[in-house]
Design an enzyme around this catalytic site. Structure first.
Site, PDB file in Angstrom:
ATOM      1  N   GLU A   5      73.350 -18.392   7.417  1.00 27.66           N
ATOM      2  CA  GLU A   5      74.487 -19.113   6.866  1.00 27.66           C
ATOM      3  C   GLU A   5      74.241 -20.609   6.821  1.00 27.66           C
ATOM      4  O   GLU A   5      73.550 -21.169   7.676  1.00 27.66           O
ATOM      5  CB  GLU A   5      75.744 -18.821   7.689  1.00 27.66           C
ATOM      6  CG  GLU A   5      76.180 -17.377   7.583  1.00 27.66           C
ATOM      7  CD  GLU A   5      77.500 -17.107   8.280  1.00 27.66           C
ATOM      8  OE1 GLU A   5      78.017 -16.000   8.110  1.00 27.66           O
ATOM      9  OE2 GLU A   5      78.011 -18.008   8.977  1.00 27.66           O
ATOM     10  N   CYS A  29      75.459 -28.179   7.402  1.00 26.82           N
ATOM     11  CA  CYS A  29      74.851 -27.586   8.586  1.00 26.82           C
ATOM     12  C   CYS A  29      73.980 -26.431   8.134  1.00 26.82           C
ATOM     13  O   CYS A  29      74.462 -25.504   7.477  1.00 26.82           O
ATOM     14  CB  CYS A  29      75.945 -27.106   9.538  1.00 26.82           C
ATOM     15  SG  CYS A  29      75.328 -26.288  11.028  1.00 26.82           S
ATOM     16  N   CYS A  80      68.440 -15.835  16.777  1.00 27.02           N
ATOM     17  CA  CYS A  80      67.968 -16.863  17.707  1.00 27.02           C
ATOM     18  C   CYS A  80      67.478 -16.192  18.980  1.00 27.02           C
ATOM     19  O   CYS A  80      68.111 -15.250  19.484  1.00 27.02           O
ATOM     20  CB  CYS A  80      69.091 -17.847  18.029  1.00 27.02           C
ATOM     21  SG  CYS A  80      68.568 -19.231  19.073  1.00 27.02           S
ATOM     22  N   CYS A  93      71.807 -18.235  24.242  1.00 27.20           N
ATOM     23  CA  CYS A  93      72.864 -18.913  24.994  1.00 27.20           C
ATOM     24  C   CYS A  93      74.056 -17.971  25.119  1.00 27.20           C
ATOM     25  O   CYS A  93      74.448 -17.319  24.148  1.00 27.20           O
ATOM     26  CB  CYS A  93      73.277 -20.199  24.297  1.00 27.20           C
ATOM     27  SG  CYS A  93      71.951 -21.431  24.213  1.00 27.20           S
ATOM     28  N   CYS A 113      77.145 -18.111  22.538  1.00 29.35           N
ATOM     29  CA  CYS A 113      76.846 -18.245  21.110  1.00 29.35           C
ATOM     30  C   CYS A 113      76.772 -16.881  20.425  1.00 29.35           C
ATOM     31  O   CYS A 113      76.038 -15.986  20.873  1.00 29.35           O
ATOM     32  CB  CYS A 113      75.526 -18.986  20.922  1.00 29.35           C
ATOM     33  SG  CYS A 113      75.044 -19.192  19.196  1.00 29.35           S
ATOM     34  N   CYS A 164      81.512 -23.759  14.945  1.00 31.15           N
ATOM     35  CA  CYS A 164      80.327 -23.731  15.795  1.00 31.15           C
ATOM     36  C   CYS A 164      80.345 -22.500  16.691  1.00 31.15           C
ATOM     37  O   CYS A 164      81.333 -22.192  17.347  1.00 31.15           O
ATOM     38  CB  CYS A 164      80.288 -24.990  16.638  1.00 31.15           C
ATOM     39  SG  CYS A 164      78.826 -25.126  17.654  1.00 31.15           S
TER      40      CYS A 164
END
Length: 380
Positions: free
Chosen positions: A92, A105, A112, A116, A119, A353
């Site tokens: 995205e 962004c 990933c 984390c 996230c 976010c």
């Protein structure tokens, strides 16, 4: 002959590739300006490029960004694109307009590997690195679409558009989408150079930001190769808590990370490092932790960006309430750190976010396995 995607090339690599075709160096400048200033994807439209070169390009090359699978537009003006990067994977890009700037962004990986705890992208697992074309292609595509939809241009620092080129819409780029940019360094570096190149996007180093969870050796490498603004996902002021929230901290603990930040400042285009700190209720948001954070970053020129947590399926965290965020910010501000609270944008289209998982299919089955294993509680 397989198509060569010219979005993969920065100036030097395009020069080398065209040189192998027997072309002079000035041709790279012409082609770069057509692709990135004007958003061209048709070689025949490149009217000041010699016909012989246009024919070579048509036979051997293409200009191709990842196809858009879905578009979303938030009530607050935020836009999101879900992009198909093949093999069932998608990433995205998010456009965030403000009165004084317009920020894109962008993502650098499908999924990933940093994982984390807070996230959504980390929960889905890691599939693969994006290519330079897939990274810069997000900026190329967004500029084209925003111009076509008559989104007003924003003034930009650095560089000047080619004569007759459309006005720039995007003034800032942040590598804060899906993925850890510094784990995909070889593809990210040419993309950064294109963003800064006056014959491509002409953004100033201050208006391009790389966000990292703390890849210490690569922070040093970025300082040498292409210093742009740096944001570090901090989220905790001690190693015990950060080990739980950001597992990469076990490899590069806070002392090493903050030392790398100090070294980076010698090269950085801004005289501070931005620390991102997601506010998790009862986990990292107490007055005691705010004071601990002040002690931890003492002597390091920095700004603090407090980020409201955005929930996602399977999350075991809660967002700190507004008063708790204000109290935390008051302590860090009084302690001498410029502190801002990020305004949540695009939450109605899952563009805020931590929500950048979209409809990505997890080819590694990591999400399914993680969902079946209860996470250990974190102590504040």
């Amino acid at each position: 002959m397989a198509d060569v995607n010219l979005l993969n090339f920065d100036r030097d690599s395009l020069n080398a590739w065209l040189g192998a075709l027997g072309e002079k160096p000035f041709r790279a400048r012409q082609v770069l300006r057509w692709i990135h200033h004007r958003g061209a994807d048709d070689f025949e439209a490149m009217s000041d490029v010699a016909r012989s070169l246009r024919e070579k390009l048509g036979a051997t090359a293409c200009i191709r960004a990842a196809p858009v699978l879905r578009r979303g537009c938030s009530a607050d003006g935020t836009r999101k694109w879900l992009l198909d990067v093949g093999q069932g994977e998608a990433v995205e890009a998010v456009y965030i307009p403000e009165p004084d700037r317009a920020t894109l962004c962008i993502s650098t990986q499908a999924g990933c590997a940093v994982n984390c705890r807070f996230c959504a992208t980390g929960r889905q697992g890691f599939s693969r690195n994006l290519t330079t074309a897939e990274i810069i292609g997000q900026l190329w595509m967004a500029e084209r679409e925003l111009r076509a939809s008559a989104v007003g241009p924003v003034g930009r620092e650095g560089g000047s558009a080619a004569a007759g080129s459309p006005s720039r819409v995007i003034s800032n780029v942040v590598l804060m989408g899906m993925g850890e940019p510094l784990q995909n360094y070889d593809a990210v570096l040419p993309a950064l150079r294109l963003m800064l190149d006056d014959d491509a996007y002409g953004l100033s180093r201050r208006r391009v930001t790389v966000s990292t969870s703390g890849m210490v050796p690569m922070i040093d490498k970025l300082a040498r190769d292409c210093p742009v603004a740096l944001a570090v996902s901090l989220h905790a002021a001690n190693d015990a808590l950060r080990n739980e929230l950001v597992p990469l901290n076990r490899k590069y603990p806070l002392a090493e990370l903050l030392a790398a930040c100090k070294r980076y400042l010698r090269h950085a285009p801004r005289d501070f490092i931005t620390f991102e700190y997601i506010m998790l209720a009862g986990i990292n948001d107490s007055d005691k932790q705010a004071r601990e954070l002040l002690r931890r970053v003492e002597g390091l020129a920095c700004k603090l960006n407090l980020i409201p947590f955005n929930s996602f399926p399977g999350s075991d965290f809660r967002r700190s309430d507004a008063q708790r965020v204000r109290d935390f910010a008051a302590i860090t501000t009084e302690g001498g750190i410029v502190t801002t609270v990020r305004r949540t944008r695009g939450e109605d289209i899952d563009a805020a976010c931590g929500q950048l998982a979209g409809s990505v299919r997890d080819r590694t089955d990591v999400a399914a396995r993680r969902a079946s294993i209860p996470l250990a509680p974190i102590s504040a």
